[in-house]
Design a protein around this motif. Structure first.
Motif, PDB file in Angstrom:
ATOM      1  N   LEU A 137     -77.880  48.546 -71.218  1.00  0.00           N
ATOM      2  CA  LEU A 137     -77.026  49.705 -71.549  1.00  0.00           C
ATOM      3  C   LEU A 137     -75.575  49.431 -71.161  1.00  0.00           C
ATOM      4  CD1 LEU A 137     -79.208  52.821 -70.594  1.00  0.00           C
ATOM      5  CD2 LEU A 137     -78.853  51.804 -72.838  1.00  0.00           C
ATOM      6  N   LEU A 138     -75.394  48.829 -69.996  1.00  0.00           N
ATOM      7  CA  LEU A 138     -74.027  48.516 -69.550  1.00  0.00           C
ATOM      8  C   LEU A 138     -73.338  47.595 -70.557  1.00  0.00           C
ATOM      9  CD1 LEU A 138     -71.707  48.303 -67.418  1.00  0.00           C
ATOM     10  CD2 LEU A 138     -72.896  46.269 -66.569  1.00  0.00           C
ATOM     11  N   VAL A 139     -74.010  46.517 -70.932  1.00  0.00           N
ATOM     12  CA  VAL A 139     -73.389  45.525 -71.830  1.00  0.00           C
ATOM     13  C   VAL A 139     -73.100  46.158 -73.195  1.00  0.00           C
ATOM     14  CG1 VAL A 139     -73.754  43.320 -73.010  1.00  0.00           C
ATOM     15  CG2 VAL A 139     -74.410  43.570 -70.610  1.00  0.00           C
ATOM     16  N   SER A 140     -74.035  46.943 -73.720  1.00  0.00           N
ATOM     17  CA  SER A 140     -73.811  47.579 -75.026  1.00  0.00           C
ATOM     18  C   SER A 140     -72.664  48.588 -74.956  1.00  0.00           C
ATOM     19  CB  SER A 140     -75.079  48.304 -75.499  1.00  0.00           C
ATOM     20  OG  SER A 140     -76.119  47.383 -75.693  1.00  0.00           O
ATOM     21  N   ALA A 141     -72.587  49.318 -73.849  1.00  0.00           N
ATOM     22  CA  ALA A 141     -71.572  50.372 -73.738  1.00  0.00           C
ATOM     23  C   ALA A 141     -70.175  49.805 -73.557  1.00  0.00           C
ATOM     24  CB  ALA A 141     -71.917  51.303 -72.571  1.00  0.00           C
ATOM     25  N   VAL A 222     -76.448  37.777 -74.503  1.00  0.00           N
ATOM     26  CA  VAL A 222     -75.524  38.409 -75.454  1.00  0.00           C
ATOM     27  C   VAL A 222     -74.364  37.463 -75.778  1.00  0.00           C
ATOM     28  CG1 VAL A 222     -73.849  40.291 -75.757  1.00  0.00           C
ATOM     29  CG2 VAL A 222     -76.139  40.792 -74.905  1.00  0.00           C
ATOM     30  N   ALA A 223     -73.861  36.766 -74.773  1.00  0.00           N
ATOM     31  CA  ALA A 223     -72.751  35.833 -75.023  1.00  0.00           C
ATOM     32  C   ALA A 223     -73.192  34.737 -75.992  1.00  0.00           C
ATOM     33  CB  ALA A 223     -72.261  35.231 -73.713  1.00  0.00           C
ATOM     34  N   ALA A 224     -74.421  34.267 -75.829  1.00  0.00           N
ATOM     35  CA  ALA A 224     -74.935  33.252 -76.752  1.00  0.00           C
ATOM     36  C   ALA A 224     -75.060  33.831 -78.162  1.00  0.00           C
ATOM     37  CB  ALA A 224     -76.287  32.746 -76.252  1.00  0.00           C
ATOM     38  N   ALA A 225     -75.532  35.060 -78.241  1.00  0.00           N
ATOM     39  CA  ALA A 225     -75.673  35.706 -79.555  1.00  0.00           C
ATOM     40  C   ALA A 225     -74.309  35.856 -80.231  1.00  0.00           C
ATOM     41  CB  ALA A 225     -76.328  37.079 -79.387  1.00  0.00           C
ATOM     42  N   ILE A 226     -73.288  36.193 -79.441  1.00  0.00           N
ATOM     43  CA  ILE A 226     -71.937  36.339 -80.016  1.00  0.00           C
ATOM     44  C   ILE A 226     -71.475  34.993 -80.576  1.00  0.00           C
ATOM     45  CG2 ILE A 226     -69.505  36.879 -79.524  1.00  0.00           C
ATOM     46  CD1 ILE A 226     -70.615  38.677 -77.194  1.00  0.00           C
ATOM     47  N   GLY A 227     -71.757  33.921 -79.850  1.00  0.00           N
ATOM     48  CA  GLY A 227     -71.394  32.596 -80.344  1.00  0.00           C
ATOM     49  C   GLY A 227     -72.046  32.323 -81.680  1.00  0.00           C
ATOM     50  N   SER A 228     -73.301  32.646 -81.789  1.00  0.00           N
ATOM     51  CA  SER A 228     -74.033  32.445 -83.042  1.00  0.00           C
ATOM     52  C   SER A 228     -73.458  33.327 -84.151  1.00  0.00           C
ATOM     53  CB  SER A 228     -75.505  32.778 -82.766  1.00  0.00           C
ATOM     54  OG  SER A 228     -76.258  32.676 -83.914  1.00  0.00           O
TER      55      SER A 228
END
Ligand SMILES: CC(C)(COP(=O)(O)OP(=O)(O)OC[C@H]1O[C@@H](n2cnc3c(N)ncnc32)[C@H](O)[C@@H]1OP(=O)(O)O)[C@@H](O)C(=O)NCCC(=O)NCCS
Length: 385
Positions: A137-141, A222-228
């Protein structure tokens, strides 16, 4: 679920893992042949038309749609999480101003890593489900706040503090523009945000799950997903689709422009999809939203779409190349006053919710994702000289 019965015998799969089932999920699916996708058991488009982003965020996090009391509580829980931690504020300027061109996704990766460290996020492997949920929740918010702040600093403006009294969608437009948006724009952008929260096992979602399967922390995944997601074959082309409209200029120039692009070996942005063989349902919904907002740009886009499809059918016979989400996403975001450099970040601001839901689901299955590759180099061992 394991599809591999004998770990010793290699199993050959198609290039790009196309159509390979790698896990089970309760989060949703895309049915390409039907032009349909769903979040849990609900049509994603119906949710976009009827529910708020927070409703859908709740659905992904807790497995059911909230009632009005649960929704109010959820809003109260997530709104304060939008605030930037102090440790990040002080370095956000350096991140935003790095490099000759503004790279919001690279900046987001960097800032989130710092937030994760500052907040002491622990590996999901070591956390119970409630603690993992809290990190998700923190990261999404906080993601939209980081993106909007990076944009404003890069523009030479002060970041705008998030407002807890605004919905997530309204707050997004507010943090980018520093003005409280009108309801029509909020509604339009909220539908876009809901419709892009998740979309099957795409590359960034898979990436997030691979990292989560190692037990790493939520920010790492999440950081890896952003890279992708940042790769041009994935992160989308809403700004490029709009640039194509600029380049075409007037409807009667469409055919010649498409022919020239194809002749030059280029692709037409906003058309074609690896899963849909029919019209992307998100494109259909966004076209409707754009038409409701109205204006010359929308009429122009509709005419261009028709001609692009006709010319592609002639030049690429036998290929289904219908309009995809990006084409009208760009139009809708432009009409809502979002700057082009914030089109893909807007997509990321909602997709982070989907990544996090996938991370939580993956973390519950303590099995590392670890395929193998077929070695195709010189025979080994060769003598070492
Ligand atoms: C989305 C996309 C990557 C999907 O690719 P895919 O389904 O794997 O399709 P392929 O790359 O196998 O291409 C199949 C054929 O269609 C053509 N094609 C695919 N999309 C095309 C497009 N937008 N414009 C022109 N030709 C296209 C390819 O050139 C190829 O033709 P060929 O066999 O004559 O070489 C692709 O359609 C594309 O690049 N679209 C433009 C970018 C875009 O809009 N991205 C956002 C996606 S949501």
């Amino acid at each position: 679920m394991s599809l591999v019965s004998d770990p010793v015998t290699p199993i050959e799969v198609p290039r790009g893992l196309k159509n390979v089932v790698v896990t089970e999920t309760q989060l949703g699916d895309v049915r390409g042949g039907e032009g349909f996708y769903h979040y849990r058991q609900y049509s994603a488009i119906e949710l976009a038309e009827r529910k708020s982003l927070e409703d859908v965020w709740y659905l992904f996090t807790y497995g059911q749609l909230p009632d009005s009391r649960q929704l109010a509580e959820f809003r109260t829980t997530v709104a304060p999480l939008r605030r930037l931690p102090d440790e990040v504020r002080s370095v956000l300027r350096s991140i935003a101003l790095a490099g000759a061109t503004f790279q919001p996704l690279a900046g987001l990766r960097t800032a989130l890593s710092l937030i994760g460290a500052a907040r002491g996020l622990k590996p999901v492997y070591d956390l119970d489900p409630a603690q993992r949920q809290a990190d998700a929740l923190l990261v999404s918010a906080v993601t939209p706040t980081v993106l909007a702040a990076l944009y404003r600093i890069r523009q030479g403006q002060e970041p705008v503090e998030p407002r807890e009294d605004l919905s997530a969608a309204a707050n997004w437009l507010y943090m980018v523009s520093a003005a409280v948006p009108d309801d029509r724009k909020v509604e339009a952008i909220e539908r876009y945000l809901v419709s892009t929260v998740d979309h099957g096992f795409n590359a960034s979602t898979f990436t997030a799950r691979v990292v989560a399967s190692t037990g790493a922390d939520v920010v790492a995944a999440v950081a890896a997903a952003i890279g992708s997601f940042s790769g041009p074959l994935h992160g989308g082309a809403p700004d490029r689709a709009l640039e194509a409209l600029d380049a075409i200029g007037t409807p009667e120039r469409t055919d010649a422009w498409v022919r020239a692009e194809i002749l030059a070996g280029r692709r037409i942005m906003g058309f074609g999809h690896p899963v849909y063989q029919t019209e992307d349902p998100r494109a259909r919904m966004l076209r409707g939203i754009a038409q409701d907002l109205g204006g010359e740009l929308v009429d122009f886009a509709v005419q261009v779409e028709r001609r692009v499809i006709a010319v592609l059918a002639e030049l690429k016979p036998g290929r289904e190349l219908p309009v995809n989400v990006e084409f009208y996403a760009g139009v809708v975001m432009e009409l809502c006053g979002l700057p082009r450099s914030m089109f893909t970040p807007t997509f990321a601001a909602s997709r982070v919710i989907g990544w996090c839901a996938n991370i939580l689901e993956q973390a519950a299955d303590r099995k590392i994702i670890r395929p193998i590759a077929r070695y195709a180099g010189p025979p080994a061992p060769q003598p070492v000289r």
